[in-house]
Design a protein around this motif. Structure first.
Motif, mmCIF file in Angstrom:
data_model
loop_
_atom_site.group_PDB
_atom_site.id
_atom_site.type_symbol
_atom_site.label_atom_id
_atom_site.label_comp_id
_atom_site.label_asym_id
_atom_site.label_seq_id
_atom_site.Cartn_x
_atom_site.Cartn_y
_atom_site.Cartn_z
ATOM 1 N N PHE A 27 0.851 -1.158 -0.070
ATOM 2 C CA PHE A 27 -0.026 0.232 0.166
ATOM 3 C C PHE A 27 0.758 1.035 -0.012
ATOM 4 N N LEU A 28 1.913 1.123 0.935
ATOM 5 C CA LEU A 28 2.786 2.507 0.938
ATOM 6 C C LEU A 28 3.623 2.689 -0.276
ATOM 7 N N LEU A 29 3.998 1.481 -0.957
ATOM 8 C CA LEU A 29 4.850 1.723 -2.104
ATOM 9 C C LEU A 29 3.827 2.146 -3.259
ATOM 10 N N MET A 30 2.429 1.513 -3.333
ATOM 11 C CA MET A 30 1.584 2.154 -4.424
ATOM 12 C C MET A 30 1.175 3.467 -4.002
ATOM 13 N N SER A 31 0.961 3.778 -2.850
ATOM 14 C CA SER A 31 0.783 5.317 -2.310
ATOM 15 C C SER A 31 1.758 6.178 -2.789
ATOM 16 N N TYR A 32 2.805 5.591 -2.601
ATOM 17 C CA TYR A 32 4.152 6.592 -2.746
ATOM 18 C C TYR A 32 4.235 6.850 -4.524
ATOM 19 N N GLN A 33 3.976 5.435 -5.390
ATOM 20 C CA GLN A 33 3.941 5.755 -6.489
ATOM 21 C C GLN A 33 2.664 6.710 -7.170
ATOM 22 N N ILE A 34 1.648 6.664 -6.507
ATOM 23 C CA ILE A 34 0.530 7.359 -6.637
ATOM 24 C C ILE A 34 0.826 8.824 -6.482
ATOM 25 N N ILE A 36 3.730 10.230 -6.193
ATOM 26 C CA ILE A 36 4.860 10.822 -7.468
ATOM 27 C C ILE A 36 3.868 10.983 -8.799
ATOM 28 N N ASP A 37 3.001 10.172 -9.111
ATOM 29 C CA ASP A 37 2.342 10.369 -10.384
ATOM 30 C C ASP A 37 1.636 11.697 -10.376
ATOM 31 N N HIS A 38 0.733 11.558 -8.882
ATOM 32 C CA HIS A 38 0.023 12.726 -8.980
ATOM 33 C C HIS A 38 0.631 14.078 -9.088
ATOM 34 N N GLN A 39 1.845 14.073 -8.350
ATOM 35 C CA GLN A 39 2.629 15.215 -8.337
ATOM 36 C C GLN A 39 3.007 15.800 -9.778
ATOM 37 N N LYS A 40 3.539 14.835 -10.634
ATOM 38 C CA LYS A 40 3.617 14.980 -11.898
ATOM 39 C C LYS A 40 2.563 15.549 -12.442
ATOM 40 N N SER A 41 1.325 15.078 -12.372
ATOM 41 C CA SER A 41 0.357 15.206 -13.106
ATOM 42 C C SER A 41 -0.191 16.750 -12.830
ATOM 43 N N LEU A 42 -0.267 17.071 -11.373
ATOM 44 C CA LEU A 42 -0.465 18.345 -10.850
ATOM 45 C C LEU A 42 0.515 19.404 -11.540
ATOM 46 N N ASP A 293 8.515 28.779 -9.769
ATOM 47 C CA ASP A 293 8.985 28.423 -8.677
ATOM 48 C C ASP A 293 7.920 28.416 -7.615
ATOM 49 N N ASP A 294 6.840 28.701 -7.838
ATOM 50 C CA ASP A 294 5.718 28.519 -6.919
ATOM 51 C C ASP A 294 4.820 27.035 -7.024
ATOM 52 N N ILE A 295 5.306 26.504 -8.285
ATOM 53 C CA ILE A 295 4.912 24.942 -8.568
ATOM 54 C C ILE A 295 4.887 24.130 -7.170
ATOM 55 N N SER A 296 6.302 24.115 -6.872
ATOM 56 C CA SER A 296 6.754 23.234 -5.842
ATOM 57 C C SER A 296 5.882 23.363 -4.661
ATOM 58 N N SER A 297 5.743 24.649 -4.148
ATOM 59 C CA SER A 297 4.988 24.854 -2.809
ATOM 60 C C SER A 297 3.430 24.481 -3.137
ATOM 61 N N TYR A 298 2.870 24.665 -4.409
ATOM 62 C CA TYR A 298 1.468 24.162 -4.640
ATOM 63 C C TYR A 298 1.388 22.673 -4.448
ATOM 64 N N VAL A 299 2.533 21.932 -5.079
ATOM 65 C CA VAL A 299 2.328 20.500 -4.859
ATOM 66 C C VAL A 299 2.819 20.060 -3.552
ATOM 67 N N SER A 300 3.553 20.347 -2.795
ATOM 68 C CA SER A 300 3.984 20.135 -1.503
ATOM 69 C C SER A 300 2.756 20.335 -0.293
ATOM 70 N N SER A 306 -0.692 13.263 2.495
ATOM 71 C CA SER A 306 -0.612 11.733 2.224
ATOM 72 C C SER A 306 0.393 11.280 2.857
ATOM 73 N N HIS A 307 1.368 12.046 3.505
ATOM 74 C CA HIS A 307 2.434 11.109 3.970
ATOM 75 C C HIS A 307 2.140 10.543 5.411
ATOM 76 N N GLN A 308 1.151 11.080 6.144
ATOM 77 C CA GLN A 308 0.996 10.761 7.465
ATOM 78 C C GLN A 308 -0.471 9.982 7.638
ATOM 79 N N LYS A 309 -1.258 9.535 6.381
ATOM 80 C CA LYS A 309 -2.434 9.110 6.697
ATOM 81 C C LYS A 309 -2.513 7.601 6.138
ATOM 82 N N THR A 310 -3.556 6.936 6.120
ATOM 83 C CA THR A 310 -3.957 5.835 5.658
ATOM 84 C C THR A 310 -4.670 5.946 4.154
ATOM 85 N N ILE A 311 -5.120 4.736 3.617
ATOM 86 C CA ILE A 311 -5.516 5.154 2.391
ATOM 87 C C ILE A 311 -6.748 5.802 2.210
#
Length: 514
Positions: A27-34, A36-42, A293-300, A306-311
């Motif tokens: 789940f964690l690996l899948m969440s991490y990949q999701i 990453i994909d979400h960050q790129k998409s965003l 340079d504001d994109i990284s702050s938007y994404v973060s 999502s780093h601290q919560k379950t699915i």
């Protein structure tokens, strides 16, 4: 048996823990990949939004520039027509004094700012009078000189008047100067969030190299406007943004590109996304840029939880991001719509209001004529068009000065507006000439209405060197008629009426009925 059960339970617990751990890890690996994909998409989505924002704004600005150019060309074409009509009148009614009257007409300070004029002797070909022509080659004939001037004109007139050959018109460069001035004022006054702004570069040589272009307009670097540009110039990271921009507009007429630039009043280096589009009529590259340079702050910010919560929290966060994106898009759409509505109102005020008299200007008058003519073609109902001109206004300027002349124009416009109905419109047509459009004014009432306006115009005093003076006006009145091919026909009749009123002694009106 009991020890076996205990052992079985222990094994079952271990298996569940192992499966749970593996499931959690998966789940964690899948969440991490999701994530990453979400960050790129965003990031891609935000960049797409920024690109759309840049392109829409640049396209709208180029549309405004092109409309301004067309309006100026139309205006100067009309001024050429009026000048030709004036010269025709001089030649018809007093041909012996034609040259003197023609020179006096073109000596008007306002006309000298835009007219290029050449008058030559028909017999000898010798140039008698010239305006805004740096050098005249006396060895060339009048036709040869005018052939050299003709490609430089946006509109022109070439005509023989007895002993004289006359050429006059407005240079394309004069129209370009006015469009540049108005565009500079608009860009300098524009404000956008995140340090976004427009700028305009003029291409001199599409092959590039040193001095390939000129920095024409730049709101944040006003002191460098007019500075030559080179495709060998680099940004702070060693890239060649001017070269990339030039090659892009040469190939496709437009380009998105990025470069690195210090933020205003800061040492922070930021990557900037830019959209540039070529305006080929003037070889202008119109561009707009925003920082990335504001994109990284938007994404973060959007993915931190999502780093601290379950699915289930991840799903909630995904829903939140979707909602957030929708809210941002809606908010941006509404803010952008509000901004464009307000900008449009400000531009209309700047475009349609005469700065001196605060009445409508000629451009607004032309629009009003066109709209009313369309309505007339459908309904057969025409407003009355009253051309108003101050009698002997040149004497006011000569005796009292142009400041007093300006005050007379302001007072006259104010007092006329006070004595007309709310649905009537007054336009400053040019110089001391006004056009009044009166909806619903019947032909039988024209004489009484214009008589009232004549009395109103003569009712106020103005101060000339400590002495009170009055003015009078002359008026020409016309309506649309079935034979009119366009809206200008009625104005020509009103001009004819104005001319007849002047000729008949001034301080009167003349209704041209056909």
């Amino acid at each position: 048996m009991e020890p076996l059960r205990k052992k079985y339970r222990q094994i079952l617990v271990v298996i569940i823990l192992i499966l749970g751990g593996l499931s959690s890890l998966a789940f964690l690996l899948m969440s991490y990949q999701i994530e990453i994909d979400h960050q790129k998409s965003l990031e891609v989505s935000i960049i797409d939004v920024k690109k759309t924002f840049l392109k829409d704004n640049v396209d709208n600005l180029i549309l405004t520039i092109d409309q301004e150019r067309q309006a100026q060309e139309t205006l100067f074409a009309r001024l050429n027509q009026l000048a030709e009509a004036a010269l025709d009148g001089y030649n018809t009614f007093n041909p012996d004094a034609f040259l003197e009257q023609a020179i006096l007409y073109f000596e008007d300070p306002i006309r000298q700012t835009y007219f290029t004029v050449l008058i030559a002797d028909s017999t000898t070909g010798r140039t008698i009078y010239a305006v805004n022509i740096a050098e005249i080659d006396q060895s060339l004939s009048f036709s040869q000189n005018t052939e050299q001037l003709l490609p430089l004109m946006t509109s022109s007139v070439k005509k023989d008047y007895g002993s004289y050959q006359v050429f006059f018109g407005v240079r394309q460069s004069r129209v370009a100067e006015i469009v540049e001035e108005n565009t500079r004022a608009l860009i300098h006054a524009s404000r956008y969030s995140n340090d976004a702004y427009f700028w305009v570069n003029k291409v001199v040589n599409f092959e590039g190299g040193d001095n390939y272009g000129i920095r024409l307009i730049h709101p944040n670097l006003k002191d460098t406007e007019g500075q030559p540009l080179s495709t060998s110039m680099t940004d702070i990271r060693g890239h060649f943004p001017y070269l990339e921009e030039l090659e892009g507009v040469k190939a496709d007429g437009e380009i998105f590109y990025t470069y690195f630039f210090k933020k205003m009043n800061s040492d922070v280096v930021s990557e900037k996304l830019t959209y540039a589009r070529l305006y080929p009529e003037y070889n202008w590259i119109v561009a707009m840029g925003v920082h990335l340079d504001d994109i990284s702050s938007y994404v973060s910010s959007a993915t931190e939880a999502s780093h601290q919560k379950t699915i289930w929290m991840l799903l909630a966060l995904t829903g939140f991001i979707v909602v957030l994106i929708g809210v941002v898009v809606i908010a941006m759409t509404r803010i952008e719509g509000w901004y464009y509505r307000n900008s449009e109102q400000e531009l209309k005020a700047a475009v349609y209001i005469d700065t001196l008299t605060q009445t409508y200007n000629r451009r607004a008058g032309n629009d009003c004529l066109a709209k009313n003519f369309k309505t007339y073609k459908i309904t057969g109902t025409s407003p009355a068009f009253i051309m108003i001109d101050i009698d002997d206004f040149k004497k006011v300027n000569d005796d009292c000065g142009h400041d007093v002349g300006d005050q007379v124009l302001i007072r006259l416009a104010t007092i006329i507006n006070q004595h007309i109905r709310s649905n009537d419109k007054l336009f400053r047509w040019g110089g001391e000439e006004f056009l009044l459009a009166c909806q619903g004014l019947k032909e039988d009432d024209v004489e009484a209405f214009t008589a009232k306006l004549l009395d109103v115009a003569a009712s106020f005093n103005y101060d000339c060197c400590g002495q009170p003076r009055k003015i009078t006006v002359s008026m020409g009145v016309a309506y649309f008629i079935p034979g009119d091919g366009d809206e200008i026909a009625a104005i020509k009749r009103a001009d004819q009426g104005l001319y007849q009123a002047k000729k008949s002694g001034k301080n009167r009106s003349c209704f041209i009925q056909v």
